[in-house]
Design an enzyme around this catalytic site. Sequence first.
Site, PDB file in Angstrom:
ATOM      1  CE  LYS A  13     -56.763  -8.467  82.983  1.00  0.00           C
ATOM      2  NZ  LYS A  13     -56.506  -9.911  82.815  1.00  0.00           N
ATOM      3  NE  ARG A  88     -59.676  -8.419  88.140  1.00  0.00           N
ATOM      4  CZ  ARG A  88     -58.588  -9.085  87.812  1.00  0.00           C
ATOM      5  NH1 ARG A  88     -58.639 -10.374  87.633  1.00  0.00           N
ATOM      6  NH2 ARG A  88     -57.440  -8.459  87.685  1.00  0.00           N
ATOM      7  NE  ARG A 127     -47.667 -13.807  84.717  1.00  0.00           N
ATOM      8  CZ  ARG A 127     -48.794 -13.114  84.824  1.00  0.00           C
ATOM      9  NH1 ARG A 127     -48.958 -12.023  84.098  1.00  0.00           N
ATOM     10  NH2 ARG A 127     -49.759 -13.510  85.617  1.00  0.00           N
ATOM     11  NE  ARG A 160     -49.397 -12.623  89.114  1.00  0.00           N
ATOM     12  CZ  ARG A 160     -50.332 -11.998  88.417  1.00  0.00           C
ATOM     13  NH1 ARG A 160     -49.980 -11.030  87.571  1.00  0.00           N
ATOM     14  NH2 ARG A 160     -51.611 -12.295  88.532  1.00  0.00           N
ATOM     15  NE  ARG A 171     -54.836 -15.559  88.075  1.00  0.00           N
ATOM     16  CZ  ARG A 171     -53.606 -15.495  87.555  1.00  0.00           C
ATOM     17  NH1 ARG A 171     -52.722 -16.446  87.804  1.00  0.00           N
ATOM     18  NH2 ARG A 171     -53.264 -14.486  86.783  1.00  0.00           N
TER      19      ARG A 171
HETATM   20  P1  AP5 Z   1     -50.147 -10.204  80.996  1.00  0.00           P
HETATM   21  O1  AP5 Z   1     -50.031  -8.981  80.199  1.00  0.00           O
HETATM   22  O2  AP5 Z   1     -49.539 -10.207  82.365  1.00  0.00           O
HETATM   23  O3  AP5 Z   1     -51.678 -10.635  81.088  1.00  0.00           O
HETATM   24  P2  AP5 Z   1     -52.784 -10.129  82.059  1.00  0.00           P
HETATM   25  O4  AP5 Z   1     -54.079 -10.206  81.327  1.00  0.00           O
HETATM   26  O5  AP5 Z   1     -52.429  -8.814  82.673  1.00  0.00           O
HETATM   27  O6  AP5 Z   1     -52.683 -11.324  83.117  1.00  0.00           O
HETATM   28  P3  AP5 Z   1     -52.667 -11.319  84.678  1.00  0.00           P
HETATM   29  O7  AP5 Z   1     -52.288 -12.706  85.067  1.00  0.00           O
HETATM   30  O8  AP5 Z   1     -51.850 -10.229  85.272  1.00  0.00           O
HETATM   31  O9  AP5 Z   1     -54.185 -11.052  84.920  1.00  0.00           O
HETATM   32  P4  AP5 Z   1     -55.078 -11.328  86.104  1.00  0.00           P
HETATM   33  O10 AP5 Z   1     -56.273 -10.574  85.753  1.00  0.00           O
HETATM   34  O11 AP5 Z   1     -55.308 -12.743  86.461  1.00  0.00           O
HETATM   35  O12 AP5 Z   1     -54.179 -10.820  87.321  1.00  0.00           O
HETATM   36  P5  AP5 Z   1     -54.157  -9.460  88.127  1.00  0.00           P
HETATM   37  O13 AP5 Z   1     -52.757  -9.201  88.477  1.00  0.00           O
HETATM   38  O14 AP5 Z   1     -54.937  -8.409  87.471  1.00  0.00           O
HETATM   39  O15 AP5 Z   1     -49.593 -11.410  80.130  1.00  0.00           O
HETATM   40  C1  AP5 Z   1     -49.475 -12.706  80.652  1.00  0.00           C
HETATM   41  C2  AP5 Z   1     -48.247 -13.380  80.031  1.00  0.00           C
HETATM   42  O16 AP5 Z   1     -48.457 -13.561  78.633  1.00  0.00           O
HETATM   43  C3  AP5 Z   1     -46.973 -12.541  80.140  1.00  0.00           C
HETATM   44  O17 AP5 Z   1     -45.902 -13.400  80.340  1.00  0.00           O
HETATM   45  C4  AP5 Z   1     -46.864 -11.830  78.778  1.00  0.00           C
HETATM   46  O18 AP5 Z   1     -45.528 -11.570  78.421  1.00  0.00           O
HETATM   47  C5  AP5 Z   1     -47.506 -12.854  77.844  1.00  0.00           C
HETATM   48  N1  AP5 Z   1     -48.253 -12.236  76.748  1.00  0.00           N
HETATM   49  C6  AP5 Z   1     -49.138 -11.214  76.839  1.00  0.00           C
HETATM   50  N2  AP5 Z   1     -49.688 -10.944  75.658  1.00  0.00           N
HETATM   51  C7  AP5 Z   1     -49.158 -11.848  74.776  1.00  0.00           C
HETATM   52  C8  AP5 Z   1     -49.351 -12.104  73.390  1.00  0.00           C
HETATM   53  N3  AP5 Z   1     -50.222 -11.397  72.658  1.00  0.00           N
HETATM   54  N4  AP5 Z   1     -48.649 -13.109  72.819  1.00  0.00           N
HETATM   55  C9  AP5 Z   1     -47.792 -13.863  73.569  1.00  0.00           C
HETATM   56  N5  AP5 Z   1     -47.566 -13.666  74.887  1.00  0.00           N
HETATM   57  C10 AP5 Z   1     -48.242 -12.672  75.490  1.00  0.00           C
HETATM   58  O19 AP5 Z   1     -54.965  -9.896  89.438  1.00  0.00           O
HETATM   59  C11 AP5 Z   1     -54.422 -10.838  90.331  1.00  0.00           C
HETATM   60  C12 AP5 Z   1     -55.431 -11.118  91.433  1.00  0.00           C
HETATM   61  O20 AP5 Z   1     -55.704  -9.906  92.165  1.00  0.00           O
HETATM   62  C13 AP5 Z   1     -56.807 -11.618  90.989  1.00  0.00           C
HETATM   63  O21 AP5 Z   1     -56.822 -13.009  90.758  1.00  0.00           O
HETATM   64  C14 AP5 Z   1     -57.670 -11.195  92.195  1.00  0.00           C
HETATM   65  O22 AP5 Z   1     -57.499 -12.066  93.278  1.00  0.00           O
HETATM   66  C15 AP5 Z   1     -57.079  -9.851  92.562  1.00  0.00           C
HETATM   67  N6  AP5 Z   1     -57.728  -8.732  91.849  1.00  0.00           N
HETATM   68  C16 AP5 Z   1     -57.172  -7.902  90.936  1.00  0.00           C
HETATM   69  N7  AP5 Z   1     -58.083  -7.016  90.485  1.00  0.00           N
HETATM   70  C17 AP5 Z   1     -59.236  -7.298  91.141  1.00  0.00           C
HETATM   71  C18 AP5 Z   1     -60.536  -6.751  91.092  1.00  0.00           C
HETATM   72  N8  AP5 Z   1     -60.841  -5.736  90.262  1.00  0.00           N
HETATM   73  N9  AP5 Z   1     -61.488  -7.285  91.890  1.00  0.00           N
HETATM   74  C19 AP5 Z   1     -61.197  -8.299  92.719  1.00  0.00           C
HETATM   75  N10 AP5 Z   1     -59.989  -8.878  92.823  1.00  0.00           N
HETATM   76  C20 AP5 Z   1     -59.011  -8.378  92.030  1.00  0.00           C
END
Ligand code: AP5
Length: 215
Positions: A13, A88, A127, A160, A171
Amino acid sequence: MHLVLLGPPGAGKGTQAKRLAEKLDLPHISTGDILRNNVKLGTELGKQAKGIMEKGLLVPDDLMAKMLDERFSNPDIKKGFILDGYPRTLPQADCLDRILKDKGLNLDLVIYLDSSDEVIIKRLTGRLVCSKCGANYHVTNMPPKVQGVCDSCQGSLYQRSDDNETTVRKRLEVYKQQVSSLIEHYKNSGKLHTLNADLGAQIVLEQIIELSAKV
Ligand code: AP5
Protein backbone atom coordinates in the site's frame (compact mmCIF):
# COMPACT_ATOMS: atom_id res chain seq x y z
CA MET A 1 -8.64 11.43 -7.77
CA HIS A 2 -9.96 10.17 -4.43
CA LEU A 3 -8.38 6.78 -4.01
CA VAL A 4 -8.27 4.24 -1.17
CA LEU A 5 -5.69 1.44 -1.05
CA LEU A 6 -6.78 -1.54 1.02
CA GLY A 7 -4.79 -4.66 1.75
CA PRO A 8 -2.93 -6.70 4.32
CA PRO A 9 0.26 -5.47 5.96
CA GLY A 10 3.09 -5.67 3.47
CA ALA A 11 0.86 -5.83 0.38
CA GLY A 12 2.54 -2.70 -0.93
CA LYS A 13 0.00 0.00 0.00
CA GLY A 14 2.72 2.44 1.03
CA THR A 15 4.97 1.62 -1.93
CA GLN A 16 2.19 2.12 -4.48
CA ALA A 17 0.69 5.16 -2.74
CA LYS A 18 4.07 6.91 -2.70
CA ARG A 19 4.76 6.25 -6.39
CA LEU A 20 1.25 7.22 -7.44
CA ALA A 21 1.25 10.37 -5.31
CA GLU A 22 4.45 11.49 -7.05
CA LYS A 23 3.10 10.67 -10.49
CA LEU A 24 -0.29 12.31 -10.00
CA ASP A 25 0.92 15.07 -7.65
CA LEU A 26 -1.54 14.13 -4.92
CA PRO A 27 -1.23 14.00 -1.13
CA HIS A 28 -0.36 10.53 0.18
CA ILE A 29 -2.16 10.00 3.48
CA SER A 30 -0.73 7.06 5.41
CA THR A 31 -2.35 6.59 8.81
CA GLY A 32 0.58 4.35 9.82
CA ASP A 33 3.06 7.15 9.01
CA ILE A 34 0.97 9.76 10.88
CA LEU A 35 0.83 7.47 13.93
CA ARG A 36 4.57 6.70 13.79
CA ASN A 37 5.28 10.43 13.58
CA ASN A 38 3.14 11.02 16.67
CA VAL A 39 5.01 8.26 18.49
CA LYS A 40 8.32 9.87 17.50
CA LEU A 41 7.17 13.31 18.68
CA GLY A 42 5.79 11.87 21.92
CA THR A 43 2.32 13.43 21.47
CA GLU A 44 -0.64 12.24 23.54
CA LEU A 45 -1.89 10.25 20.52
CA GLY A 46 1.60 8.79 20.05
CA LYS A 47 1.75 7.71 23.69
CA GLN A 48 -1.62 5.98 23.38
CA ALA A 49 -0.78 4.35 20.04
CA LYS A 50 2.79 3.13 20.71
CA GLY A 51 2.07 -0.03 22.69
CA ILE A 52 -0.91 -0.92 20.51
CA MET A 53 1.16 -0.70 17.34
CA GLU A 54 4.01 -2.72 18.84
CA LYS A 55 1.53 -5.50 19.61
CA GLY A 56 0.18 -5.44 16.03
CA LEU A 57 -3.30 -4.37 17.16
CA LEU A 58 -5.52 -1.60 15.84
CA VAL A 59 -5.59 1.87 17.36
CA PRO A 60 -9.20 2.50 18.54
CA ASP A 61 -11.61 3.84 15.93
CA ASP A 62 -12.42 7.02 17.90
CA LEU A 63 -8.74 8.07 18.02
CA MET A 64 -8.38 7.29 14.32
CA ALA A 65 -11.53 9.29 13.50
CA LYS A 66 -10.14 12.36 15.27
CA MET A 67 -6.83 11.97 13.47
CA LEU A 68 -8.48 11.59 10.08
CA ASP A 69 -10.80 14.55 10.64
CA GLU A 70 -7.74 16.68 11.40
CA ARG A 71 -5.86 15.46 8.33
CA PHE A 72 -8.84 16.08 6.07
CA SER A 73 -9.10 19.66 7.32
CA ASN A 74 -5.79 20.37 5.54
CA PRO A 75 -6.57 22.35 2.36
CA ASP A 76 -4.23 20.15 0.28
CA ILE A 77 -7.08 17.64 0.18
CA LYS A 78 -8.72 19.82 -2.50
CA LYS A 79 -6.22 18.34 -4.98
CA GLY A 80 -7.47 14.82 -4.22
CA PHE A 81 -5.79 12.12 -2.13
CA ILE A 82 -4.41 8.62 -1.90
CA LEU A 83 -5.42 7.03 1.36
CA ASP A 84 -3.17 4.22 2.60
CA GLY A 85 -4.06 2.22 5.72
CA TYR A 86 -7.49 3.69 6.35
CA PRO A 87 -10.19 2.40 6.66
CA ARG A 88 -9.45 -0.90 8.42
CA THR A 89 -12.81 -1.48 10.09
CA LEU A 90 -16.42 -0.94 9.08
CA PRO A 91 -16.87 1.96 11.55
CA GLN A 92 -13.77 3.56 9.94
CA ALA A 93 -15.31 3.15 6.48
CA ASP A 94 -18.48 4.83 7.77
CA CYS A 95 -16.37 7.61 9.29
CA LEU A 96 -14.59 8.19 5.98
CA ASP A 97 -17.94 8.26 4.15
CA ARG A 98 -19.18 10.89 6.62
CA ILE A 99 -16.06 13.07 6.30
CA LEU A 100 -16.23 12.94 2.50
CA LYS A 101 -19.97 13.66 2.46
CA ASP A 102 -19.44 16.72 4.70
CA LYS A 103 -16.90 17.99 2.17
CA GLY A 104 -19.07 17.15 -0.85
CA LEU A 105 -16.53 14.58 -2.07
CA ASN A 106 -16.90 11.01 -3.35
CA LEU A 107 -14.48 8.11 -3.54
CA ASP A 108 -13.47 7.37 -7.13
CA LEU A 109 -11.65 4.11 -6.65
CA VAL A 110 -10.95 1.52 -3.96
CA ILE A 111 -8.09 -0.82 -4.78
CA TYR A 112 -7.65 -3.99 -2.81
CA LEU A 113 -4.05 -5.21 -2.97
CA ASP A 114 -4.31 -8.91 -2.28
CA SER A 115 -1.20 -10.74 -1.15
CA SER A 116 -0.38 -14.15 0.31
CA ASP A 117 0.77 -14.65 3.91
CA GLU A 118 4.02 -16.28 2.79
CA VAL A 119 5.00 -13.31 0.61
CA ILE A 120 4.00 -10.82 3.31
CA ILE A 121 6.07 -12.47 6.03
CA LYS A 122 9.14 -12.57 3.78
CA ARG A 123 8.70 -8.93 2.76
CA LEU A 124 8.10 -7.52 6.22
CA THR A 125 10.58 -9.46 8.33
CA GLY A 126 13.33 -8.38 5.90
CA ARG A 127 12.21 -4.78 5.45
CA LEU A 128 14.55 -1.91 6.34
CA VAL A 129 13.36 1.69 6.35
CA CYS A 130 15.40 4.86 6.02
CA SER A 131 15.04 7.02 9.14
CA LYS A 132 15.52 10.17 7.06
CA CYS A 133 13.60 9.80 3.76
CA GLY A 134 11.43 6.72 4.47
CA ALA A 135 12.79 4.70 1.52
CA ASN A 136 12.28 0.94 1.82
CA TYR A 137 14.93 -1.76 1.40
CA HIS A 138 14.97 -5.51 1.94
CA VAL A 139 17.86 -7.38 3.54
CA THR A 140 18.10 -9.91 0.70
CA ASN A 141 15.78 -8.82 -2.17
CA MET A 142 16.78 -5.15 -2.25
CA PRO A 143 19.79 -4.54 0.02
CA PRO A 144 21.34 -1.06 0.21
CA LYS A 145 24.76 -0.62 -1.42
CA VAL A 146 26.32 0.02 2.00
CA GLN A 147 24.93 -1.99 4.88
CA GLY A 148 22.67 0.09 7.16
CA VAL A 149 22.89 3.23 4.98
CA CYS A 150 20.27 4.64 2.59
CA ASP A 151 21.48 4.77 -1.04
CA SER A 152 19.70 8.03 -1.82
CA CYS A 153 20.07 10.22 1.30
CA GLN A 154 22.68 8.38 3.44
CA GLY A 155 20.21 8.21 6.34
CA SER A 156 20.50 5.25 8.69
CA LEU A 157 18.29 2.23 8.08
CA TYR A 158 16.21 0.61 10.80
CA GLN A 159 13.73 -2.22 11.20
CA ARG A 160 10.22 -1.18 12.27
CA SER A 161 9.42 -2.43 15.78
CA ASP A 162 6.30 -4.19 14.42
CA ASP A 163 8.19 -6.01 11.62
CA ASN A 164 9.24 -9.05 13.66
CA GLU A 165 7.57 -12.34 12.70
CA THR A 166 5.35 -12.61 15.82
CA THR A 167 3.91 -9.11 15.36
CA VAL A 168 3.56 -9.50 11.59
CA ARG A 169 1.48 -12.66 12.17
CA LYS A 170 -0.65 -10.78 14.71
CA ARG A 171 -1.15 -7.88 12.24
CA LEU A 172 -2.27 -10.41 9.63
CA GLU A 173 -4.68 -12.05 12.06
CA VAL A 174 -6.20 -8.68 13.03
CA TYR A 175 -6.45 -7.70 9.37
CA LYS A 176 -8.29 -10.93 8.48
CA GLN A 177 -10.87 -10.35 11.21
CA GLN A 178 -11.91 -7.05 9.60
CA VAL A 179 -11.35 -7.38 5.89
CA SER A 180 -14.51 -9.18 4.74
CA SER A 181 -16.86 -6.51 6.12
CA LEU A 182 -14.77 -3.81 4.45
CA ILE A 183 -14.78 -5.64 1.11
CA GLU A 184 -18.54 -6.05 1.38
CA HIS A 185 -18.94 -2.33 2.12
CA TYR A 186 -17.01 -1.29 -0.98
CA LYS A 187 -18.26 -4.09 -3.24
CA ASN A 188 -21.72 -2.61 -2.94
CA SER A 189 -20.39 0.76 -4.12
CA GLY A 190 -19.11 -0.74 -7.40
CA LYS A 191 -15.76 1.03 -6.97
CA LEU A 192 -13.74 -1.89 -5.70
CA HIS A 193 -11.01 -3.54 -7.80
CA THR A 194 -8.78 -6.37 -6.62
CA LEU A 195 -5.18 -6.72 -7.81
CA ASN A 196 -2.66 -9.48 -7.23
CA ALA A 197 -0.05 -7.70 -5.10
CA ASP A 198 2.32 -10.70 -5.10
CA LEU A 199 3.38 -9.50 -8.55
CA GLY A 200 6.25 -7.04 -8.99
CA ALA A 201 5.75 -3.49 -7.73
CA GLN A 202 6.06 -1.96 -11.23
CA ILE A 203 3.42 -4.29 -12.70
CA VAL A 204 1.03 -3.48 -9.85
CA LEU A 205 1.65 0.25 -10.32
CA GLU A 206 0.86 0.03 -14.03
CA GLN A 207 -2.41 -1.77 -13.25
CA ILE A 208 -3.39 0.92 -10.75
CA ILE A 209 -2.60 3.66 -13.27
CA GLU A 210 -4.73 1.88 -15.85
CA LEU A 211 -7.66 1.69 -13.44
CA SER A 212 -7.29 5.31 -12.36
CA ALA A 213 -7.23 6.47 -15.98
CA LYS A 214 -10.74 5.03 -16.42
CA VAL A 215 -12.20 7.08 -13.56
P1 AP5 B 1 4.82 -1.55 1.86
O1 AP5 B 1 4.54 -0.74 0.67
O2 AP5 B 1 5.41 -0.86 3.05
O3 AP5 B 1 3.50 -2.32 2.29
P2 AP5 B 1 2.30 -1.82 3.15
O4 AP5 B 1 1.08 -2.54 2.66
O5 AP5 B 1 2.23 -0.33 3.20
O6 AP5 B 1 2.77 -2.44 4.54
P3 AP5 B 1 2.80 -1.84 5.98
O7 AP5 B 1 3.59 -2.80 6.79
O8 AP5 B 1 3.24 -0.42 6.03
O9 AP5 B 1 1.28 -1.94 6.30
P4 AP5 B 1 0.52 -1.98 7.61
O10 AP5 B 1 -0.85 -1.79 7.16
O11 AP5 B 1 0.75 -3.16 8.48
O12 AP5 B 1 1.23 -0.82 8.44
P5 AP5 B 1 0.84 0.69 8.69
O13 AP5 B 1 2.09 1.45 8.74
O14 AP5 B 1 -0.23 1.15 7.80
O15 AP5 B 1 5.71 -2.78 1.42
C1 AP5 B 1 6.23 -3.69 2.36
C2 AP5 B 1 7.60 -4.17 1.87
O16 AP5 B 1 7.44 -4.92 0.67
C3 AP5 B 1 8.55 -3.03 1.51
O17 AP5 B 1 9.84 -3.41 1.87
C4 AP5 B 1 8.42 -2.89 -0.02
O18 AP5 B 1 9.61 -2.42 -0.61
C5 AP5 B 1 8.12 -4.33 -0.43
N1 AP5 B 1 7.21 -4.42 -1.58
C6 AP5 B 1 6.05 -3.73 -1.75
N2 AP5 B 1 5.44 -4.10 -2.87
C7 AP5 B 1 6.21 -5.09 -3.42
C8 AP5 B 1 6.10 -5.89 -4.59
N3 AP5 B 1 5.04 -5.80 -5.41
N4 AP5 B 1 7.07 -6.80 -4.84
C9 AP5 B 1 8.12 -6.93 -3.99
N5 AP5 B 1 8.29 -6.19 -2.87
C10 AP5 B 1 7.34 -5.28 -2.58
O19 AP5 B 1 0.22 0.58 10.16
C11 AP5 B 1 1.03 0.25 11.25
C12 AP5 B 1 0.17 0.13 12.50
O20 AP5 B 1 -0.46 1.40 12.78
C13 AP5 B 1 -0.99 -0.87 12.44
O21 AP5 B 1 -0.57 -2.18 12.73
C14 AP5 B 1 -1.93 -0.28 13.52
O22 AP5 B 1 -1.49 -0.58 14.81
C15 AP5 B 1 -1.78 1.21 13.30
N6 AP5 B 1 -2.75 1.74 12.32
C16 AP5 B 1 -2.49 2.28 11.10
N7 AP5 B 1 -3.63 2.63 10.48
C17 AP5 B 1 -4.63 2.31 11.33
C18 AP5 B 1 -6.04 2.40 11.26
N8 AP5 B 1 -6.65 2.89 10.16
N9 AP5 B 1 -6.77 1.97 12.31
C19 AP5 B 1 -6.17 1.47 13.40
N10 AP5 B 1 -4.85 1.34 13.55
C20 AP5 B 1 -4.08 1.76 12.52
